[in-house]
Design a protein around this motif. Structure first.
Motif, PDB file in Angstrom:
ATOM      1  N   ARG A  31      15.882 -10.687  10.408  1.00  0.00           N
ATOM      2  CA  ARG A  31      14.867  -9.622  10.520  1.00  0.00           C
ATOM      3  C   ARG A  31      14.474  -9.156   9.121  1.00  0.00           C
ATOM      4  NH1 ARG A  31      17.137  -4.620   9.685  1.00  0.00           N
ATOM      5  NH2 ARG A  31      15.482  -3.585  10.853  1.00  0.00           N
ATOM      6  N   TYR A  32      13.280  -8.595   9.019  1.00  0.00           N
ATOM      7  CA  TYR A  32      12.854  -7.963   7.769  1.00  0.00           C
ATOM      8  C   TYR A  32      11.752  -6.944   8.064  1.00  0.00           C
ATOM      9  CZ  TYR A  32       9.104 -11.512   7.932  1.00  0.00           C
ATOM     10  OH  TYR A  32       8.059 -12.315   8.321  1.00  0.00           O
ATOM     11  N   ILE A  33      11.542  -6.041   7.110  1.00  0.00           N
ATOM     12  CA  ILE A  33      10.545  -4.968   7.234  1.00  0.00           C
ATOM     13  C   ILE A  33       9.412  -5.228   6.245  1.00  0.00           C
ATOM     14  CG2 ILE A  33      10.099  -2.488   7.003  1.00  0.00           C
ATOM     15  CD1 ILE A  33      11.870  -3.094   9.349  1.00  0.00           C
ATOM     16  N   THR A  34       8.189  -5.054   6.697  1.00  0.00           N
ATOM     17  CA  THR A  34       7.014  -5.144   5.830  1.00  0.00           C
ATOM     18  C   THR A  34       6.297  -3.800   5.830  1.00  0.00           C
ATOM     19  OG1 THR A  34       6.731  -7.487   6.383  1.00  0.00           O
ATOM     20  CG2 THR A  34       4.847  -6.360   5.371  1.00  0.00           C
ATOM     21  N   GLN A  35       6.034  -3.280   4.631  1.00  0.00           N
ATOM     22  CA  GLN A  35       5.270  -2.030   4.495  1.00  0.00           C
ATOM     23  C   GLN A  35       3.785  -2.363   4.364  1.00  0.00           C
ATOM     24  OE1 GLN A  35       6.243   1.487   4.155  1.00  0.00           O
ATOM     25  NE2 GLN A  35       4.017   1.630   4.416  1.00  0.00           N
ATOM     26  N   PHE A  36       2.947  -1.668   5.128  1.00  0.00           N
ATOM     27  CA  PHE A  36       1.500  -1.824   5.015  1.00  0.00           C
ATOM     28  C   PHE A  36       0.884  -0.559   4.426  1.00  0.00           C
ATOM     29  CE2 PHE A  36       2.318  -5.312   7.789  1.00  0.00           C
ATOM     30  CZ  PHE A  36       1.249  -6.192   7.628  1.00  0.00           C
ATOM     31  N   SER A  37      -0.145  -0.757   3.609  1.00  0.00           N
ATOM     32  CA  SER A  37      -0.825   0.372   2.969  1.00  0.00           C
ATOM     33  C   SER A  37      -2.337   0.225   3.091  1.00  0.00           C
ATOM     34  CB  SER A  37      -0.453   0.458   1.483  1.00  0.00           C
ATOM     35  OG  SER A  37       0.898   0.787   1.311  1.00  0.00           O
ATOM     36  N   ALA A  38      -3.014   1.366   3.000  1.00  0.00           N
ATOM     37  CA  ALA A  38      -4.470   1.378   2.852  1.00  0.00           C
ATOM     38  C   ALA A  38      -4.765   1.379   1.357  1.00  0.00           C
ATOM     39  CB  ALA A  38      -5.064   2.618   3.506  1.00  0.00           C
ATOM     40  N   ILE A  39      -5.643   0.494   0.920  1.00  0.00           N
ATOM     41  CA  ILE A  39      -5.947   0.383  -0.510  1.00  0.00           C
ATOM     42  C   ILE A  39      -7.405   0.748  -0.769  1.00  0.00           C
ATOM     43  CG2 ILE A  39      -4.162  -1.312  -1.015  1.00  0.00           C
ATOM     44  CD1 ILE A  39      -6.338  -3.500  -0.882  1.00  0.00           C
ATOM     45  N   THR A  40      -7.623   1.465  -1.861  1.00  0.00           N
ATOM     46  CA  THR A  40      -8.968   1.783  -2.347  1.00  0.00           C
ATOM     47  C   THR A  40      -9.001   1.519  -3.844  1.00  0.00           C
ATOM     48  OG1 THR A  40      -8.293   4.106  -2.576  1.00  0.00           O
ATOM     49  CG2 THR A  40      -9.518   3.502  -0.584  1.00  0.00           C
ATOM     50  N   LEU A  51      -5.783  -0.585  -8.010  1.00  0.00           N
ATOM     51  CA  LEU A  51      -5.879  -0.068  -6.645  1.00  0.00           C
ATOM     52  C   LEU A  51      -4.999   1.160  -6.444  1.00  0.00           C
ATOM     53  CD1 LEU A  51      -5.651  -3.453  -4.673  1.00  0.00           C
ATOM     54  CD2 LEU A  51      -7.725  -2.131  -5.161  1.00  0.00           C
ATOM     55  N   ASP A  52      -5.450   2.053  -5.574  1.00  0.00           N
ATOM     56  CA  ASP A  52      -4.633   3.157  -5.095  1.00  0.00           C
ATOM     57  C   ASP A  52      -4.079   2.784  -3.725  1.00  0.00           C
ATOM     58  OD1 ASP A  52      -4.862   5.019  -7.197  1.00  0.00           O
ATOM     59  OD2 ASP A  52      -6.877   5.574  -6.524  1.00  0.00           O
ATOM     60  N   TYR A  53      -2.839   3.170  -3.452  1.00  0.00           N
ATOM     61  CA  TYR A  53      -2.154   2.783  -2.219  1.00  0.00           C
ATOM     62  C   TYR A  53      -1.779   4.018  -1.403  1.00  0.00           C
ATOM     63  CZ  TYR A  53      -1.658  -1.908  -4.208  1.00  0.00           C
ATOM     64  OH  TYR A  53      -1.913  -3.150  -4.736  1.00  0.00           O
ATOM     65  N   ARG A  54      -2.106   3.971  -0.096  1.00  0.00           N
ATOM     66  CA  ARG A  54      -1.672   4.997   0.860  1.00  0.00           C
ATOM     67  C   ARG A  54      -0.769   4.328   1.899  1.00  0.00           C
ATOM     68  NH1 ARG A  54      -6.530   7.641  -0.174  1.00  0.00           N
ATOM     69  NH2 ARG A  54      -6.571   9.895   0.236  1.00  0.00           N
ATOM     70  N   PRO A  55       0.533   4.623   1.906  1.00  0.00           N
ATOM     71  CA  PRO A  55       1.427   3.995   2.896  1.00  0.00           C
ATOM     72  C   PRO A  55       0.973   4.308   4.317  1.00  0.00           C
ATOM     73  CG  PRO A  55       2.698   5.076   1.175  1.00  0.00           C
ATOM     74  CD  PRO A  55       1.268   5.505   0.983  1.00  0.00           C
ATOM     75  N   LEU A  56       0.973   3.272   5.184  1.00  0.00           N
ATOM     76  CA  LEU A  56       0.505   3.440   6.566  1.00  0.00           C
ATOM     77  C   LEU A  56       1.584   3.125   7.601  1.00  0.00           C
ATOM     78  CD1 LEU A  56      -3.068   1.845   6.678  1.00  0.00           C
ATOM     79  CD2 LEU A  56      -2.467   4.266   6.688  1.00  0.00           C
ATOM     80  N   TYR A  57       2.120   1.904   7.527  1.00  0.00           N
ATOM     81  CA  TYR A  57       3.014   1.424   8.574  1.00  0.00           C
ATOM     82  C   TYR A  57       4.235   0.732   7.987  1.00  0.00           C
ATOM     83  CZ  TYR A  57      -1.378   1.381  11.329  1.00  0.00           C
ATOM     84  OH  TYR A  57      -2.560   1.690  11.923  1.00  0.00           O
ATOM     85  N   GLU A  58       5.302   0.745   8.759  1.00  0.00           N
ATOM     86  CA  GLU A  58       6.411  -0.170   8.530  1.00  0.00           C
ATOM     87  C   GLU A  58       6.464  -1.109   9.725  1.00  0.00           C
ATOM     88  OE1 GLU A  58      10.140   1.656   7.751  1.00  0.00           O
ATOM     89  OE2 GLU A  58       9.715   1.903   5.619  1.00  0.00           O
ATOM     90  N   GLU A  59       6.416  -2.399   9.461  1.00  0.00           N
ATOM     91  CA  GLU A  59       6.373  -3.403  10.519  1.00  0.00           C
ATOM     92  C   GLU A  59       7.666  -4.228  10.479  1.00  0.00           C
ATOM     93  OE1 GLU A  59       2.820  -6.329  11.380  1.00  0.00           O
ATOM     94  OE2 GLU A  59       4.147  -7.196   9.870  1.00  0.00           O
ATOM     95  N   GLU A  60       8.367  -4.311  11.618  1.00  0.00           N
ATOM     96  CA  GLU A  60       9.592  -5.104  11.684  1.00  0.00           C
ATOM     97  C   GLU A  60       9.290  -6.474  12.283  1.00  0.00           C
ATOM     98  OE1 GLU A  60      14.288  -4.756  12.900  1.00  0.00           O
ATOM     99  OE2 GLU A  60      12.862  -3.309  13.733  1.00  0.00           O
TER     100      GLU A  60
END
Length: 302
Positions: free
Chosen positions: A272-281, A168-177
């Motif tokens: 607390r913690y941070i989750t990174q979300f990405s768009a995958i293709t 998969l290729d990853y495009r970073p989108l969001y950081e979610e707390e």
């Protein structure tokens, strides 16, 4: 006369555009203003073009500016070439304006409340460019999103970065707390943070996510007394709202309950913690104009 056998490069196209402007302006001096480059730079460009072609294009000097026979023909050919490039650009743009097909997108649950609505804006941009495009959204767990993209059932997915898959290729989108929450029906709700510590939290039932987690997330849940599980964030919210459980929720999911006085964060500086979300293709997937257009719109939202 030399033959023009090698490929036409971007540098060649630039020089041909300079040549067209010189001819249409009737000389180097007038073209200087139009092109916003010096007369010396124009002279070098035309000389380079003549060397590349193998013949003289124009007479310049005290007697004035005039085209040779070859120069006149090259000017006509230049117009044809540059016109063809512009036609190509126009046709490609027209394709974007008349996009047809489908976009199959898989999304992890409860992202719609994120304040940075990149997905929403990108879908709107895609719809504007391709009114006939059919968008199919599937709200499914991250593992199913990854599987769908890998097997081609989904064109693109939105997932948390729990692990990186080689296909998969990853495009970073969001950081979610995310923070630890309780409801207004829970005993901890009325206590101040100075009266709460992590040891005290073990006295209360907590809900554990029943899906893959990063080591950071696991470390936050480890000290808690987990007596329930939920397969998604909505399920976690249901249990927290009973007043019998504490649990971690993304801030954007909990926000409206917090504003209504129905939830509060517990020890927000520590729990607390941070989750990174990405768009995958999928890597190496066949070009898809609908997907490419959506990704272009997604890149615009950064």
């Amino acid at each position: 006369m030399k033959s023009f056998q090698s490929q036409v490069s971007d540098a060649d196209l630039r020089i041909l555009r300079i040549y067209r402007t010189v001819v249409e302006c009737g000389g180097f001096s007038a073209a200087e203003i139009e092109l916003n480059i010096s007369r010396a730079a124009i002279s070098i460009a035309i000389s380079d073009l003549e060397t590349r072609l193998g013949f003289r294009l124009c007479q310049r000097g005290r007697s004035g500016f005039s085209l040779t026979n070859e120069g006149s023909q090259v000017y006509e050919y230049t117009l044809q070439l540059l016109s063809s490039i512009e036609d190509f650009r126009t046709q490609i743009n027209a394709l974007h304006q008349h996009l047809q097909g489908e976009l199959n997108i898989g999304i992890t649950d409860n992202l719609v409340t994120l304040p940075h609505t990149r997905i929403t804006h990108s879908l709107a941009g895609l719809k504007d460019k391709g009114p006939k495009v059919k968008v199919n959204i599937r709200m499914i767990p991250p593992t199913e999103v990854e599987r769908g993209v890998l097997d081609g059932g989904l064109h693109i997915g939105i997932v948390p970065d729990l692990k990186v898959l080689s296909g998969l290729d990853y495009r970073p989108l969001y950081e979610e707390e995310s923070k630890l929450y309780c409801s207004d029906q829970h005993p901890l709700f009325t206590l101040s943070d100075k009266d709460i510590n992590k040891a005290k939290l073990k006295q209360y039932d907590a809900v554990l996510p029943a899906y893959a987690q990063t080591p950071e997330v696991k470390a936050q849940h480890q000290p808690l007394h987990t007596s329930a599980t939920a397969t998604d964030r909505e399920g976690i919210a249901f249990l927290i709202l009973t007043g019998r459980y504490i649990g971690f929720l993304p801030d954007h999911v909990a926000d409206h309950w917090v504003r209504d006085g129905r939830m509060r964060a517990i020890l927000p500086a520590e729990c607390r913690y941070i989750t990174q979300f990405s768009a995958i293709t999928r890597k190496g997937a066949r070009n898809n104009l609908v997907l490419e257009t959506f990704l272009e719109e997604l890149d615009k939202t950064t």
